[in-house]
Design an enzyme around this catalytic site. Sequence first.
Site, PDB file in Angstrom:
ATOM      1  CG  LEU A  82      -2.249  -0.776   1.014  1.00 12.69           C
ATOM      2  CD1 LEU A  82      -1.981  -2.273   1.034  1.00 12.69           C
ATOM      3  CD2 LEU A  82      -3.264  -0.409   2.071  1.00 12.69           C
ATOM      4  CD  GLU A  84      -1.592   4.780  -2.845  1.00 11.51           C
ATOM      5  OE1 GLU A  84      -2.493   3.932  -2.735  1.00 11.51           O
ATOM      6  OE2 GLU A  84      -0.952   5.231  -1.864  1.00 11.51           O
ATOM      7  CD  GLN A 106      -7.189  -0.378  -3.574  1.00 10.05           C
ATOM      8  OE1 GLN A 106      -7.505   0.318  -2.593  1.00 10.05           O
ATOM      9  NE2 GLN A 106      -7.099  -1.689  -3.498  1.00 10.05           N
ATOM     10  CG  PHE A 107     -10.960   4.613  -4.540  1.00  9.94           C
ATOM     11  CD1 PHE A 107     -12.240   4.794  -5.042  1.00  9.94           C
ATOM     12  CD2 PHE A 107     -10.661   3.431  -3.887  1.00  9.94           C
ATOM     13  CE1 PHE A 107     -13.209   3.817  -4.893  1.00  9.94           C
ATOM     14  CE2 PHE A 107     -11.622   2.444  -3.732  1.00  9.94           C
ATOM     15  CZ  PHE A 107     -12.899   2.637  -4.239  1.00  9.94           C
ATOM     16  N   GLY A 109      -8.430   9.840  -4.976  1.00 13.95           N
ATOM     17  CA  GLY A 109      -7.843  10.564  -3.864  1.00 13.95           C
ATOM     18  C   GLY A 109      -6.566   9.944  -3.332  1.00 13.95           C
ATOM     19  CG  PHE A 110      -6.297   6.023  -2.450  1.00  6.84           C
ATOM     20  CD1 PHE A 110      -6.983   6.863  -1.589  1.00  6.84           C
ATOM     21  CD2 PHE A 110      -6.645   4.690  -2.476  1.00  6.84           C
ATOM     22  CE1 PHE A 110      -7.994   6.387  -0.767  1.00  6.84           C
ATOM     23  CE2 PHE A 110      -7.650   4.199  -1.662  1.00  6.84           C
ATOM     24  CZ  PHE A 110      -8.333   5.043  -0.813  1.00  6.84           C
ATOM     25  N   PRO A 113      -0.151  10.836  -2.794  1.00  6.46           N
ATOM     26  CG  PRO A 113      -0.539   9.320  -1.061  1.00  6.46           C
ATOM     27  CD  PRO A 113      -1.224  10.024  -2.195  1.00  6.46           C
ATOM     28  CG  HIS A 153     -12.854   6.280  -1.421  1.00  5.91           C
ATOM     29  ND1 HIS A 153     -12.325   6.742  -0.242  1.00  5.91           N
ATOM     30  CD2 HIS A 153     -12.487   4.972  -1.511  1.00  5.91           C
ATOM     31  CE1 HIS A 153     -11.676   5.752   0.369  1.00  5.91           C
ATOM     32  NE2 HIS A 153     -11.757   4.672  -0.389  1.00  5.91           N
TER      33      HIS A 153
END
Length: 349
Positions: A82, A84, A106-107, A109-110, A113, A153
């Site tokens: 996990l 990014e 994945q989404f 907002g991720f 990073p 998300h």
Amino acid sequence: MTTTRMPRPGTLLVPEARSAAEPAPVSVPLARALGAGLRDAMAADPKVVLLGEDVGRLGGVFRVTEGLQEEFGEARVIDSPLSESGIVGAAIGLAMRGYRPVCEIQFDGFVYPAFDQIVTQLSRLHQRSAGHLRMAVTIRIPYGGGIHAVEHHSESPEAYFAHTPGLRLLTPSTSADAYLLLRQAIACDDPVIFFEPKRRYWERGPLTVPEDPPPLMERARVARPGTDITLIAYGPTVRTCLDAASAAAADGRSVEVVDLRSLAPLDWATLTGSVRRTGRAVVVHEAVVTAGLGAEIAARLTEECFYHLEAPVGRVGGYHAPYPPARLEHEYLPDLDRVLDAVDRAFRY
């Protein structure tokens, strides 16, 4: 920017023109079209590898990569930690060694990073190396709202990346474009940010291409011809604008809908050609209106189409506020009424 190697259409992608005796083209959800694009790209080129959180055994949170690890093995479909920043950093290293990595964030907002890796490394390495390094990296990002998700998300971060030289940005709105654009992105020698409209994942459509050879990924698509006003949209708002065009037809207004497909570079020839014909334009996206992609489009259209415009270029988008809780997102997202209101304002001039 380097040139794009155009792939042949995959086994599921069929020409639009067919004889009456042939069966109708298969209709699949947009998410399944993306999975087919990944599968065909991996089958065609052993240098294509997938990496991301849960892309392997789980098949991704939206099941886009379902079955690919079983088919191609853990060395080519990699369940990452996990991180990014680590995912994109590893992809950069793979690209330096001749691979064509496809990352999944994945989404939406991720992705932040990984922003440093994308903006300060990935986007610059081709130029920094005087053209010796090819950054054939595709970064898949499910984006936008409408799925009643929790915070981080339902973001629309495309303007950050459209502002960055050295990156291409693509976003499909149909199953056919999901397949075709993803194949073209993976075959491209430039880094591509591939935005997937998650609330449209399960909308079905035929896997057809309108012409042979297929259109370049930089080209916009006229999703609905019209003569009175141009609605400019991309990804999740294309369907919203098509619905608005149908509603406006009841009032006798002929609305043209242009699906951008490519956000960087933008297809200015198609946009200016449409607006010079219709004399009015409204840009619609889910992202915040302030400094959004619509601001650039409106400014450029005003510069290039000033003497053809009958009204200022309108913009419809998210409000200047963080994305709201799920129970309020219907108030935040552009909908049929807000688009039609912008159309009405354009006709009042």
